[in-house]
Structure formats: C-alpha cells, structure tokens
Design an enzyme around this catalytic site. Structure first.
Site, PDB file in Angstrom:
ATOM      1  CE1 TYR A   1      -4.510  -0.884   1.371  1.00  0.00           C
ATOM      2  CE2 TYR A   1      -3.678  -2.289  -0.188  1.00  0.00           C
ATOM      3  CZ  TYR A   1      -5.004  -1.899   0.428  1.00  0.00           C
ATOM      4  OH  TYR A   1      -5.874  -2.564   0.289  1.00  0.00           O
TER       5      TYR A   1
ATOM      6  CD  GLU B   1      -2.177   5.226  -6.526  1.00  0.00           C
ATOM      7  OE1 GLU B   1      -2.706   5.871  -5.580  1.00  0.00           O
ATOM      8  OE2 GLU B   1      -2.736   3.901  -6.380  1.00  0.00           O
TER       9      GLU B   1
END
Lengths: 371, 302
Positions: free
Chosen positions: A292, A299
């Site tokens: 994560y 991103e």
C-alpha cells in the site's frame, strides 16, 4: 413410473421433516374414499384418485424410521393432493423416512417443504438447510443426480478467476520483457500491457455493483472510492498524457497494483467455496503492509511529474470567464491532493486493513479491542 | 449505598462511589467522579447501565434506574469537549472574515493588479448578502438559540470549521473573481428579493423555536405557526428553518449564477435533510398527536 407393491399401484409420495414432524404429500388429484391406518411405526394409505396412471385406486405402505404418535397425526385431502402430518414421538432428525435403507421408487423428497416452514405452526422459521447442509446436498444429489449450484456464486467465481488471469497476464508479460531486456523494458511497459490494464481496471467497476445487488457483503462506497481512485490515475494521469506513459514509474506502479490483485482474487475464490487456505489468507492480509505505501508512493510520483505537463496543456481544466462562473484547474487539485489528502487517505486505508487483519489473523486477545 | 463504576473500554473497574442515596442524581454522581479524576469533567462523562447503552440523564435520581447497593454502572469518556456556543462562533466568524478577505482580491489568489479591476454590482451585492447572513447567525448564536446540550466533542470544532471556512473560500474565490460574469439584472434582483424573504423566514423560525422553550429548561413541545406569517411553513414541514436556509442559498446561487455556490447549497441541503429527517422521526415518536401532513424539510416531498 409406478412400482407395484403387493399388487397395487403406488402414488408418488413426497416427504419432508422438521425435528418434531414428518410430512407426506401424496400426489393424487380428486381423491375419493381415502383409507388411512397409522400405527406407531407404520403408515398404510389407500384411495381412489387421479395419479400418473389415471383414475385408479392407489395405495402405499411405509415402515417408518422411528416412532410416531398415531393420535396426533392429521390427514388433509384437497383436490390436488393429500397431506399427511405425522408427529414424531421423540424429537429427532431422521436420516431416512423408512426403517430400511432401500427407498421405494415412488417415495421422493419434498424440496419445497425443505425451503419454507409456512405449513407448520411451529415457531421455527429457520431454514433447516442451514442446520444440516450436508444432508440437503446429499439428498439433492441422490434425487436429481447432481447438486444445483447458486448462479451468483458461479458468476462471482468466474469474475474473480478472470480478473486473476488478467492481472497474472500483466505480471507475466512484464516479467518476460524485463527478463529479456532488463531496465530498458520499462519504457515500453504501457505500450505492452496498458490496454490489458485499462480493460481489467474498467471491469473492476463491477465490484461496486456486487455489494449494491447483494452479491457480496459490505458497502459499495469503499470499492467505489478505490476503483475510482485507480481509474483516475490510470486514465487521467497516464492515458491522457503520453509523456507519462514511457516513464519507469509506470512499470513499478503496475507491478505493485498487480501483486496485490493477484493475491486478492484467488483469496475471494477460496472464501466463496469455504476452502480456507492459510497461506493465501496470510498473504492477502499481509502484503498490503509494504504494497500500500509503495502504491501510494508510485501514484504520488506519477501525479507530481504530471503537474508541469498539465500546466502546459491545460487539459481537463476550465477557466473563467464562463456562464456558470466556475473554474477548475487540475494542477491545483493535484497539488492539494499531494499536500493534504494523500497521507490521511493512506492512513485511513491502512488502519482499515490493519483492523481486518487483526480480526482475521489474531492475536485472539486483540480481536475484542478492535470490535 | 455504594455503586461501582466500570470503564466501557474493557469493563475495568475504575471507582467505587460511596455515601449515595436513592435520591442522588446522575449529575451528582458525575461530580463525584470529577472530584476523583480531574481530567473527567462532568460534560465529558457518559454514564450508562450497559457498555453500549444510552446515556443516563443528569437530572434523574439513581432510584429511577433501580440501582441498589453494589450495582455496577459504566462510564464512557466522551473525549475533550468544547462548548456549542464556542463552536458556532468560530465556525460562523470564519466565513465572514474569509469572504471579505477574498473581496479585497488578494494577489495570492488572483495575481497582481486584480484588486484594481472594476467590481460588478452583483459582486458587491453578493458580498453584502453573505456578510448579512453570517452576521445574523452570530447574532442568533448569542441572543436567540437555546441549546439542549452544553458541549460537543472537540474534534467537531475542527470538522465544522473546515467545512464552513473552506467552502467560503471556494465560493468567494469565484464570485469575487475579476472575470466573474453576473447574470441579468432581473435575475439578480428577483433572487435578491427571495434571499431576503428566506433570511427573514429563517430568523422568524429561530425566534419561534426559542419562545417554544421556557428559559433554562430543555422542555420539548410541538412547534406551531405563530402570529408571524413566515412561521406558516410549520404547517408543511417539521424544520422550516432548514427549508428557509436552503432557500437562502438557492437564491444566492441564482443571484450569482455560480456553480460553486450551487454546490454549497446542495451540500447544505444534504446535511440539513439528514438532520430534518432525524428530528421529524423524533417528533413523531415523542408526540402521538403530531400533525400528519408535515414533511421533514421540503414541503410535499421529503
């Protein structure tokens, strides 16, 4: 199909039970002149009626699995059938209706009664199948020759399988290309697996519909936020800006996304069929710990490197003056996300996963704390 | 008599309270606990009979819950509390200052030279409306509203202020922008009129609700129209103050023809609808003779 027993025709008889009652449904229409003889362990019935062989006299005799109370039994004749209710002397589940294991060919299972309890006055409105799931399955198999599978379950299994194949394909192609040309392969990643990635990403919107239609548990909001977030990265940040597509960060991003999914979808399949696999479960609830943050990092890199491009092209931005006095400047939104939203969102998602992990993997003493 | 106080997290025993009588009130119990632990001022305490039970009222004596000597009650720490009035003042003063700050067209948001550009009539009127609205709210907080609870969790201060202050910045940026284009004069003045009506309506409802409740009490009665014609909306909805509030922002949106203002109106409508439905259900549960034709917030609709 009729079997002559003691020289007479037998009607089709459908039986069902609760733990205190056994019911027989005799499939005869327009019954006249019924005779019923009930003893502690036997039932004899005969009547004139319309059955599979037309208007004849039909009869049957049953030797029961356990004792019933003859005085408490009841008989109800309607135009379509005859209902016999037998009260068991002792509350128990009968493995069979008959004492002998060989079932007469005219004796069938009343599947409708097994589904609902409306014909009984008892309080129990539970689905018996829940208490004795294996027996129901076995009976179905004996009766019909196969076990009916729920359509929803099949669909979900296929969906999860196809998504697993999709993400595996992405990983395999990326691996082969990397094996062949090392770091140079990263530039062409989007060209090679981009179309596949876009397709499976869009398919993921189905996961928003699943909870909405009751196929899966949980709220539709969580998958919606997750899938939409990824879709924005893929379609707005990467697809819409060709200069982003050749950057190595795309390789890493696809790697991280695919590694998570390639564990998640098989895990769902094991949950669908109650085939708990401890390794898969452990992976599903552990790999998010490194992946994560890495995902958010990749991103973030994509977004920050896109800011100068969007300042130059002004794509997706609306400026004033316009009729609705509205302005939207994408680079500003991207900056606000990076500065103020990125970290809280990551914290929120990771603490949610942590809570689910504790519930699933323990330690047991912590579970109460997180409930 | 004695009562044991347990924590709601983990059911740990916390205190044993002594010297209690059946007539001792929950408030007095909270005071005793406060004396034992300074951090837990009474507003921060929630006393229940079960871990997840409902909070017992301050004014009730312990006899009304059937508590005898040796009984157990649960204490939940509600977290740091802040007064309702304090929160309201902070969250309403912000929009006033932030909007007027954007009115001066700071270079940071609009670039150099923006402040010297002409300001349209519509922008001036909008600034006036916005300021009147929030000045009215501050006035009501100090002089009109009667609050049922004295405090709310501290986190709400942060949450509420963010909502109001950030939305103000969002709307103000667009309406005060040098490139703002006003709608037609007709549209502007008609909307302004509707805005005024909605403001007066909202104020009328607040005053009527105040007079419904005797000072110092938390009595609850069915709200009914008074001699003020604006209160006639009570015949149609349970929460006409929210109806008028939405009316104000819908008018403001039409007056400025500004999408961000519309988004602000819709966000407010959503939240107020949730509140109104809750209040409406509570009224219906509490009063068996509650008027049947009333809706929660939008006449004939919701």
């Amino acid at each position: 199909m009729m079997e002559k027993s003691e020289g007479t025709l037998s009607p089709f008889v459908y039986w069902a039970q609760t733990d205190s009652v056994a019911t027989l449904k005799v499939d005869l229409k327009s019954v006249k002149d019924p005779h019923l003889r009930i003893k502690e362990e036997t039932v004899e019935f005969s009547a004139n009626g319309v059955g599979a062989q037309g208007l004849k006299r039909y009869s049957f005799a049953l030797h029961l699995s356990a004792a019933i109370d003859p005085d408490k039994c009841s008989l109800k004749v309607t135009d379509r059938q005859v209902d016999l209710t037998l009260c068991k002397t002792k509350k128990a589940w009968w493995p069979r209706l008959t004492a002998k294991p060989q079932k007469p060919a005219w004796l069938k299972i009343d599947f409708d009664k097994w589904k609902s309890e409306e014909d009984f006055d008892e309080d129990e409105t539970r689905d018996i199948r829940r208490d004795f799931p294996e027996i129901y399955d076995k009976l179905q198999k004996e009766e019909l020759g196969y076990r009916r599978e729920s359509a929803k379950k099949i669909y979900l299994a296929i969906y999860n399988l196809l998504q697993f194949i999709g993400f595996s394909y992405v990983l395999i192609v990326m691996y082969i290309r990397h094996y062949k040309s090392g770091a140079e392969s990263m530039e062409g990643t989007y060209e090679a697996v981009g179309p596949a990635m876009k397709f499976i990403q869009l398919m993921q919107f189905l996961e928003v519909l699943h909870p909405m239609f009751g196929y899966t548990k949980g709220s539709a909001l969580t998958p919606f936020l997750q899938v939409t977030g990824r879709a924005i990265i893929l379609f707005v940040m990467i697809e819409a800006e060709p200069r982003m597509q050749t950057k190595p960060v795309v390789f890493y991003l696809f790697l991280v996304w695919s590694m998570i999914e390639v564990v998640r979808y098989p895990y769902y399949i094991t949950q669908l069929y109650n085939m708990e696999n401890s390794i898969l479960t452990w992976l599903r609830y552990t790999i998010w710990v490194p992946l994560y943050p890495l995902g958010f990092l990749c991103e973030g890199v994509v977004i920050i490197r896109d800011i100068p491009y969007y300042e130059e092209t002004n794509r997706f931005s609306i400026s004033m003056p316009n009729k609705w006095n509205f302005s939207f400047y994408l680079p500003t939104v991207m900056r606000i996300y990076l500065l103020f939203l990125c970290v809280p969102m990551m914290y929120f998602m990771m603490s949610h996963m942590y809570r689910t992990r504790v519930k699933k993997l323990g330690p047991k003493s912590w579970i109460r704390k997180y409930n | 008599m004695e009562i044991e106080v347990l924590s709601t997290s983990g059911s740990k025993p916390l205190f044993t309270l002594t010297g209690l009588a059946p007539s001792t009130t929950i408030k007095e119990i909270k005071d005793q606990i406060y004396r034992k632990k300074k951090a837990l001022y009474p507003e921060r305490q929630s006393i229940r009979l079960e871990v997840k039970g409902s909070s017992l009222k301050d004014s009730e004596p312990i006899s009304s819950f059937g508590l005898k000597s040796g009984a157990k009650i649960f204490l939940k720490d509600l977290g740091p509390q802040i007064g309702w009035k304090t929160v309201f003042l902070a969250e309403y003063a912000g929009p006033l200052f932030v909007y007027l700050w954007f009115y001066t067209r700071p270079w940071y948001f609009y670039g150099e030279g923006a402040a010297s550009q002409p300001i349209s009539q519509c922008t001036k009127i909008a600034a006036l409306c916005w300021s009147v609205h929030y000045a009215k709210r501050l006035f009501e907080t100090v002089f009109v509203h009667r609050f049922s609870h004295s405090t709310m969790p501290m986190f709400n201060l942060f949450k509420n202020c963010s909502y109001y202050w950030l939305f103000t910045a969002y709307v103000a940026y667009h309406v005060n922008h040098p490139l703002f284009t006003p709608p037609s004069d007709t549209q502007m003045y008609v909307s302004l009129g509707l805005f005024g009506v909605s403001q007066l309506g909202n104020l009328s409802i607040h005053v009527a609700l105040r007079n419904l409740r005797p000072p110092g009490t938390t009595v609850r009665k069915i709200p009914m129209p008074t001699s003020n014609p604006f209160t006639g909306l009570f015949n149609l909805v349970s929460c006409p103050n929210y109806t008028y509030e939405f009316g104000s922002w819908a008018s403001f949106t039409a007056m400025t023809q500004c999408l961000p203002a519309g988004l602000f109106a819709l966000a407010g409508l959503y939240q107020m609808t949730v509140w109104a439905i809750g209040k409406h259900k509570l009224y219906k549960k509490e009063f068996s003779n509650y008027p049947k034709g009333r809706k929660a917030i939008l006449p004939l609709l919701i």
